[in-house]
Design a protein around this motif. Structure first.
Motif: not given
Length: 228
Positions: A82-90
């Motif tokens: 989930l932390r990776l997903a936030r970084r990929l998006l933001a």
């Protein structure tokens, strides 16, 4: 003789905001190397603007903190993924295919972006558009192209491609038509698939990965945590 209609002009922020408030689709610019996107508060408005079936799946624009917080409860991702997903998006401004924990129970605002257990999330957030985007926490988005055409690189190309009922936002920065692309062709965002265990796969080539000859090299760069 039939009078010649006046030349169509690019829209200002106020007009685009009003169109979004009324549920209409609009075209928004992005900084290089990305192309324009078409967005709306209603998924069917996005699809109609693109001349494709109204019920076709679209991406959810995961740009707002409240939207990201709500997604944390819905995605089938562990804390690290989930932390990776936030970084990929933001930070990477990618488009991310993420697994939904219970897709049959997806809330109405997520369902238009969910298909076969996966949801499509768009992450690009250009700072000059932050004030506009923040007024619409839930937006649906797709590449700014009509069926059979490539995505519009900039507002001028979008203006020629979309009909008058789809406002096209003027670039919010001076010289927005020449904002650092260096002449390189623009492209839609790279799309990656993020699995529940944090594995990544390249789903669609795009602007961010094209400098890498080997997709695995690009994915390895994405996996590296800059905070470690």
């Amino acid at each position: 003789m039939t009078p010649t209609p006046p030349a169509r002009e690019l829209s200002e922020l106020a007009g685009v905001r009003a169109a979004l408030t009324r549920g209409r689709a609009v075209v928004l610019p992005n900084p290089a190397p990305l192309t324009c996107v078409v967005a709306a508060t209603r998924p069917e408005a996005v699809n109609t603007a693109k001349q494709r079936p109204a019920e076709q799946a679209v991406a959810l624009w995961a740009h707002h903190p409240r939207t990201l917080d709500a997604l944390a409860e819905l995605l089938d991702l562990g804390p690290d993924a989930l932390r990776l997903a936030r970084r990929l998006l933001a930070e990477e401004h990618l488009t991310v295919l993420a697994p939904v924990r219970r897709p049959e129970q997806a809330p109405p605002w997520l369902a238009p972006a969910t298909k076969e257990g996966w949801t499509l999330l768009f992450g690009a957030r250009w700072r000059p558009l932050a004030g506009l985007l923040d007024a619409f926490p839930v937006l649906y988005v797709s590449s700014a192209n009509r069926t059979g055409h490539e995505p519009a690189p900039g507002p001028a190309e979008a203006l020629a491609m979309f009909p008058p009922d789809v406002p096209v936002l003027r670039s919010p920065v001076p010289g927005g038509e020449d904002d650092g692309s260096g002449g390189a062709p623009r492209a839609a965002t790279t799309t990656v698939r993020l699995y529940p265990d944090g594995r990544l796969a390249l789903h669609r080539h795009g602007a961010q990965d094209r400098a890498f000859a080997d997709p695995e090299q690009y994915l390895a760069r994405l996996r590296s945590d800059p905070e470690r």
